[in-house]
Design a protein around this motif. Structure first.
Motif, short mmCIF file in Angstrom:
data_model
loop_
_atom_site.label_atom_id
_atom_site.label_comp_id
_atom_site.label_asym_id
_atom_site.label_seq_id
_atom_site.Cartn_x
_atom_site.Cartn_y
_atom_site.Cartn_z
N ASP A 111 0.83 -1.20 0.00
CA ASP A 111 0.00 0.00 0.00
C ASP A 111 0.87 1.26 0.00
O ASP A 111 0.56 2.25 -0.68
CB ASP A 111 -0.93 0.00 1.22
N ALA A 112 1.98 1.21 0.75
CA ALA A 112 2.90 2.35 0.78
C ALA A 112 3.56 2.54 -0.58
O ALA A 112 3.72 3.67 -1.07
CB ALA A 112 3.94 2.15 1.87
N LEU A 113 3.96 1.43 -1.20
CA LEU A 113 4.60 1.50 -2.52
C LEU A 113 3.65 2.08 -3.56
O LEU A 113 4.03 2.95 -4.36
CB LEU A 113 5.06 0.10 -2.95
N LEU A 114 2.41 1.63 -3.55
CA LEU A 114 1.42 2.14 -4.51
C LEU A 114 1.17 3.63 -4.29
O LEU A 114 1.05 4.39 -5.26
CB LEU A 114 0.12 1.35 -4.38
N ALA A 115 1.09 4.02 -3.03
CA ALA A 115 0.85 5.44 -2.74
C ALA A 115 2.00 6.30 -3.25
O ALA A 115 1.77 7.40 -3.78
CB ALA A 115 0.67 5.63 -1.23
N GLU A 116 3.22 5.80 -3.12
CA GLU A 116 4.39 6.53 -3.62
C GLU A 116 4.30 6.76 -5.13
O GLU A 116 4.75 7.78 -5.65
CB GLU A 116 5.67 5.76 -3.31
N ARG A 117 3.72 5.79 -5.83
CA ARG A 117 3.60 5.87 -7.29
C ARG A 117 2.29 6.52 -7.73
O ARG A 117 2.00 6.54 -8.93
CB ARG A 117 3.73 4.48 -7.90
N GLY A 118 1.50 6.98 -6.79
CA GLY A 118 0.24 7.62 -7.15
C GLY A 118 -0.82 6.64 -7.64
O GLY A 118 -1.73 7.01 -8.38
#
Length: 344
Positions: free
Chosen positions: A174-181
C-alpha cells in the motif's frame, strides 16, 4: 491423515495451481497438521495461507552447488540431514504433487509410511506406496490436483487457485502504490514476461494496448516482472504514456499483493497471470504455444487462445520464430475481452 506433507517445490505457476489442495485437506481433516515442502523464495506465496501449518524449505540451491562442485560426500550428508529433519516431524502421509524424480525422492526422504504420487514418472513411481494417474478435465484450471483430491475423498469445495496476503506485505505494498500515485482498483497489471519466447506477446502489441487501457478503461498500466526483465519493462513503460514499471522492484509476495489490488490483469502464460485468477482479479490470459487451461473457473477471467493447427507446440515451435499463435492476437480483441471480464 493426521500429519500430512505436501511436496510441490516449484514452479510459481504450478504452486498457484496446486494452492487449493491444502484447503481441501483442512476441510476434510480439520485437526490435521498440514506442511508444504517448497523452494525458498516461492514459499512467500504460501506464507499467509491459514490452511498451511508449516512451510518446509528445500535448500535446492545449496544441494545444487555441492553436486556441481562434485562434493558428493557433502551432498549426501546434506540430504541425510534434511531427511532426519523431515522424519522428526513424523508425517503419516506425504503427497507428491510434482510427479518428478526429485520430488519423489523428497517425498521418500520424509519417511512417511504412506506416500501418494500424482501421475509419478521418471522413476519416482517406485518411491511411492500409491500412484494416482493424472485425470480430470484438462481444460479446467487446477484440474489434475482437483482430480487427485476427488480420488482421495477430500472435500474439494470450489477448488480454485487461492492465495492470501500477509498484513505486513499488504502495508508495504500500500505504501509502494501510494508513492507511485496508484490506488486500489485504479491500475491494470501487465504480466508480459515468462520463461520462453514462444509464450511472449510482442512488445509492439503491448505498446498499442497500453494507451487503450489507460484512455478507454481509465486504468494506469503497471508492468510487473523479475530483475532480468527490468530493462525491457522500463522501455515498454516509456513507450506507454503514464505507465509504471515495477519489474525487478518487488519480491514475489509484493507482486502478488499488487495483483490482488489491481482493477485488471492482462498477461501471458506465466505465474503472475495465474495469480490474478487466484485473487479473483479480472484477468485476461493470452495463450499461444501452450494451453494449460481454457476454463478459468471464474466469470471475470478469460483465456484468449486462437487454437491454430500448430498450437500448442509447447517447447518445440515449428514457425521459425513467427509465433503466429500470439502475433494474431490483436490488441482490439484483448480490449474487447478486457471489457467483458470487467463487466463480469
Amino acid at each position: 491423515m493426521k500429519r500430512i506433507l505436501i511436496v510441490r517445490a516449484s514452479a510459481i505457476g504450478d504452486v498457484v495451481f496446486a494452492s487449493p489442495f491444502a484447503a481441501a485437506l483442512k476441510r476434510t481433516y480439520p485437526n490435521a497438521h498440514v506442511a508444504w515442502l517448497v523452494e525458498p523464495g516461492i514459499h512467500t506465496l504460501l506464507d499467509a495461507d491459514p490452511c498451511i501449518d508449516e512451510l518446509i524449505l528445500w535448500p535446492k540451491g545449496e544441494w545444487k552447488k555441492l553436486w556441481q562442485a562434485r562434493r558428493f560426500g557433502a551432498f549426501f550428508s546434506a540430504a541425510r540431514a534434511f531427511s532426519r529433519e523431515l522424519k522428526a516431524r513424523r508425517f503419516d502421509t506425504a503427497i507428491d504433487l510434482q510427479s518428478l524424480l526429485k520430488s519423489g525422492v523428497l517425498t521418500w526422504l520424509s519417511g512417511a509410511p504412506r506416500r501418494i504420487g500424482l501421475g509419478s514418472r521418471e522413476g519416482s513411481q517406485h518411491l511411492m506406496t500409491e500412484v494416482v494417474p493424472k485425470g480430470g478435465d484438462p481444460g479446467r484450471i487446477s484440474s489434475e490436483y482437483f482430480y487427485l483430491a476427488q480420488q482421495l475423498g477430500l472435500d474439494t469445495g470450489e477448488f480454485l487457485p487461492r492465495l492470501c496476503v500477509a498484513e505486513a506485505t499488504a502495508a508495504r505494498v500500500d505504501a509502494l502504490l501510494a508513492e507511485r500515485g496508484l490506488t486500489r482498483g485504479g491500475y491494470a497489471v501487465f504480466a508480459p514476461f515468462t520463461t520462453r519466447p514462444q509464450k511472449h506477446w510482442f512488445e509492439d502489441a503491448w505498446g498499442a494496448l497500453g494507451p487503450q487501457v489507460s484512455d478507454d478503461l481509465g486504468l494506469t498500466p503497471v508492468i510487473l516482472g523479475g530483475p532480468a526483465e527490468r530493462e525491457t519493462a522500463e522501455r515498454m513503460a516509456t513507450a506507454i504514456p503514464g505507465a509504471v514499471s515495477l519489474a525487478g522492484q518487488t519480491g514475489l509476495a509484493d507482486a502478488a499483493a499488487i495483483i490482488e489490488r489491481a482493477g485488471l490483469l492482462i498477461g501471458v502464460d506465466t505465474g503472475l497471470t495465474h495469480m490474478g485468477i487466484a485473487f479473483g482479479t479480472p484477468t485476461v490470459a493470452l495463450f499461444g504455444s501452450t494451453r494449460p487451461y481454457l476454463d478459468t473457473g471464474r466469470a471475470n477471467a478469460r483465456v484468449i487462445w486462437l487454437g491454430l493447427e500448430c498450437s500448442p507446440c509447447r517447447r518445440r515451435p515449428t514457425c521459425h520464430g513467427a509465433f503466429t499463435c500470439l502475433r494474431d492476437i490483436r490488441p482490439a480483441r484483448v480490449m474487447a475481452v478486457a471489457r467483458e471480464v470487467l463487466a463480469a
